[in-house]
Write a protein that holds these residues in place. Structure first.
Motif, mmCIF file in Angstrom:
data_model
loop_
_atom_site.group_PDB
_atom_site.id
_atom_site.type_symbol
_atom_site.label_atom_id
_atom_site.label_comp_id
_atom_site.label_asym_id
_atom_site.label_seq_id
_atom_site.Cartn_x
_atom_site.Cartn_y
_atom_site.Cartn_z
ATOM 1 N N ASN A 68 0.805 -1.220 0.000
ATOM 2 C CA ASN A 68 0.000 0.000 0.000
ATOM 3 C C ASN A 68 0.840 1.274 0.000
ATOM 4 O OD1 ASN A 68 -2.576 -1.302 0.062
ATOM 5 N ND2 ASN A 68 -2.221 -1.797 2.210
ATOM 6 N N THR A 69 2.156 1.136 -0.217
ATOM 7 C CA THR A 69 3.037 2.295 -0.153
ATOM 8 C C THR A 69 3.703 2.601 -1.482
ATOM 9 O OG1 THR A 69 3.456 1.749 2.175
ATOM 10 C CG2 THR A 69 4.960 3.309 1.172
ATOM 11 N N VAL A 70 3.769 1.648 -2.384
ATOM 12 C CA VAL A 70 4.432 1.856 -3.679
ATOM 13 C C VAL A 70 3.483 1.486 -4.810
ATOM 14 C CG1 VAL A 70 6.673 1.314 -2.631
ATOM 15 C CG2 VAL A 70 5.422 -0.476 -3.849
ATOM 16 N N ASN A 71 3.789 1.991 -6.002
ATOM 17 C CA ASN A 71 3.035 1.556 -7.189
ATOM 18 C C ASN A 71 3.952 1.038 -8.292
ATOM 19 O OD1 ASN A 71 4.134 3.981 -8.066
ATOM 20 N ND2 ASN A 71 2.225 4.797 -8.897
ATOM 21 N N LEU A 72 5.258 0.950 -8.001
ATOM 22 C CA LEU A 72 6.232 0.457 -8.983
ATOM 23 C C LEU A 72 7.246 -0.416 -8.269
ATOM 24 C CD1 LEU A 72 7.638 0.449 -11.789
ATOM 25 C CD2 LEU A 72 8.775 2.579 -11.116
ATOM 26 N N LEU A 73 7.455 -1.626 -8.790
ATOM 27 C CA LEU A 73 8.453 -2.539 -8.237
ATOM 28 C C LEU A 73 9.310 -3.090 -9.369
ATOM 29 C CD1 LEU A 73 6.432 -4.623 -5.598
ATOM 30 C CD2 LEU A 73 8.280 -2.990 -5.129
ATOM 31 N N GLY A 74 10.625 -3.098 -9.129
ATOM 32 C CA GLY A 74 11.559 -3.745 -10.041
ATOM 33 C C GLY A 74 12.094 -5.008 -9.384
ATOM 34 N N LEU A 75 11.789 -6.178 -9.957
ATOM 35 C CA LEU A 75 12.266 -7.431 -9.381
ATOM 36 C C LEU A 75 13.713 -7.638 -9.800
ATOM 37 C CD1 LEU A 75 9.303 -9.916 -9.783
ATOM 38 C CD2 LEU A 75 9.796 -8.306 -7.954
ATOM 39 N N SER A 76 14.610 -7.619 -8.836
ATOM 40 C CA SER A 76 16.039 -7.640 -9.108
ATOM 41 C C SER A 76 16.680 -8.881 -8.473
ATOM 42 C CB SER A 76 16.688 -6.385 -8.530
ATOM 43 O OG SER A 76 16.047 -5.221 -9.009
ATOM 44 N N PHE A 77 17.348 -9.695 -9.239
ATOM 45 C CA PHE A 77 17.713 -9.516 -10.651
ATOM 46 C C PHE A 77 17.443 -10.822 -11.386
ATOM 47 C CE2 PHE A 77 20.516 -6.688 -8.308
ATOM 48 C CZ PHE A 77 20.400 -5.503 -9.009
ATOM 49 N N THR A 78 17.340 -10.733 -12.705
ATOM 50 C CA THR A 78 17.263 -11.917 -13.549
ATOM 51 C C THR A 78 18.542 -12.029 -14.364
ATOM 52 O OG1 THR A 78 14.851 -11.999 -13.692
ATOM 53 C CG2 THR A 78 16.065 -12.935 -15.522
#
Length: 369
Positions: free
Chosen positions: A50-60
């Motif tokens: 409920n605090t962010v609207n963008l996530l980068g899944l790190s790493f592939t």
């Protein structure tokens, strides 16, 4: 018609606030450190959803282009109300791009795999983090990778991680000067600042106010501020949990119309991955940025699990099941966990982990063998 339209807009706004959907066109979020090959365990931070609207899944890893089960679980949990980017590369994988960027053909094949993740997992796009050895590769092949992604799906988001100082960054500068400035195929850049407010602003303006002069600047044309996200270090990198740098950056982002702020880095609570700038108990600064940039009403509110789906109703008994049957009980041929009382047709279910056994022509038992 105008009145009806206005009423619909008001209802949409009320629904957005009630559901916690961002009413801002900016991003606030962070890179979530869940490596494909080094799953750190732990549990999701309860404040994150409920605090962010963008996530980068790190790493592939660029060699395998594999989404791990743990990464897939994260995508499924956050994707409905968040923009989810899979970050390929990173500093540790700087030498792992060789196969993908060996030729235009290999880059195009990789693009097909990457784009397939949208339908397979429901992600929004890919974040390209090309650091280290990969920076010496042929930039035209990296351009082919991005062109092919956008050709396959023009709505698939592509972001590019860049260093605060663009000097001597040949690969990144080529992509900005061509793929971004001339072809508009990079949706935004993530400027990896990770300094305090003043230093991060200098890094931002190396791109948004380029070129400084026609002689000494590698960026040929200013990057529009609405296509720039600034990467800031997490709260533990400052002296307290609500650093003034966050408030100053919020004002700068709004005044200068930047796209948003990303934090390096978030991890799961009790993860074995050690992030020097992250403290799971020190999230007040993120709530401040959420309120300032996203205008959400529930920033920092605990993540509540979704209610379980309602149980599937049992299938009805076969039509006219009791017709021509003697009074008694019969196993339901449509569901081995049920039996049917005749002549009423009423269905009853065996206890959990048991199934119906027809012990006599008109009698049954529930058995767990």
């Amino acid at each position: 018609r105008l009145v009806v339209l206005m009423l619909l807009l008001v209802r949409l706004l009320v629904w957005s606030l009630a559901c916690g959907v961002a009413t801002s066109d900016r991003y606030f979020g962070g890179w979530l450190w869940i490596e494909e090959d080094k799953w750190g365990g732990g549990t999701r931070p309860v404040w994150l959803k409920n605090t962010v609207n963008l996530l980068g899944l790190s790493f592939t890893d660029p060699r395998s282009l594999t989404i791990s089960q743990e990464q897939e679980d994260v995508i499924l949990h956050y994707r409905d109300q968040h923009t989810i980017m899979v970050t390929i590369g990173g500093e540790a994988f700087g030498s792992a791009w060789t196969q993908m960027l060996a030729s235009n053909d290999s880059a195009s094949q990789a693009a097909k795999t990457i784009v397939s993740w949208k339908q397979q997992y429901g992600i929004s796009g890919v974040d390209l983090d090309m650091e280290g050895q990969v920076e010496t590769s042929d930039p035209t092949i990296a351009a082919t990778l991005i062109r092919t992604i956008k050709k396959l799906d023009s709505t698939f988001l592509v972001s590019l991680c860049v260093f605060g100082n663009p000097e001597d960054r040949t690969l990144h500068n080529y992509l900005i000067n061509t793929i971004m400035a001339q072809e508009s195929l990079i949706d935004w850049i993530n400027v990896m600042g990770y300094g305090g407010y003043s230093q991060d602003v200098q890094f931002i303006e190396s791109y948004t106010k380029a070129p400084r002069s026609k002689w000494d600047h590698p960026i040929n044309k200013a990057v529009p501020p609405q296509k720039v996200i600034i990467g800031m270090k997490a709260t533990k990198g400052f002296s307290n949990c609500t650093p003034p740098d966050y408030g100053e950056m919020q004002q700068y982002v709004e005044t200068n119309n930047l796209l948003g702020v990303l934090i390096w880095v978030f991890t799961f609570d009790n993860s074995s991955l050690q992030a020097p700038w992250y403290d799971p108990t020190c999230q007040q600064g993120y709530v401040q940025l959420c309120k300032g940039l996203l205008k959400l009403p529930n920033c920092g509110a605990p993540d509540t699990p979704s209610p379980p789906p309602p149980p599937t109703p049992p299938p009805p008994p076969p039509p006219l099941f009791c017709q021509d049957k003697k009074q008694g009980s019969y196993c339901n041929p449509a569901d081995p966990t049920q039996f049917i009382d005749c002549p009423s047709g009423a269905m009853e279910r065996c206890p959990a982990d048991e199934h119906c056994v027809q012990t006599a022509p008109t009698s049954v038992e529930c058995d767990n063998s």
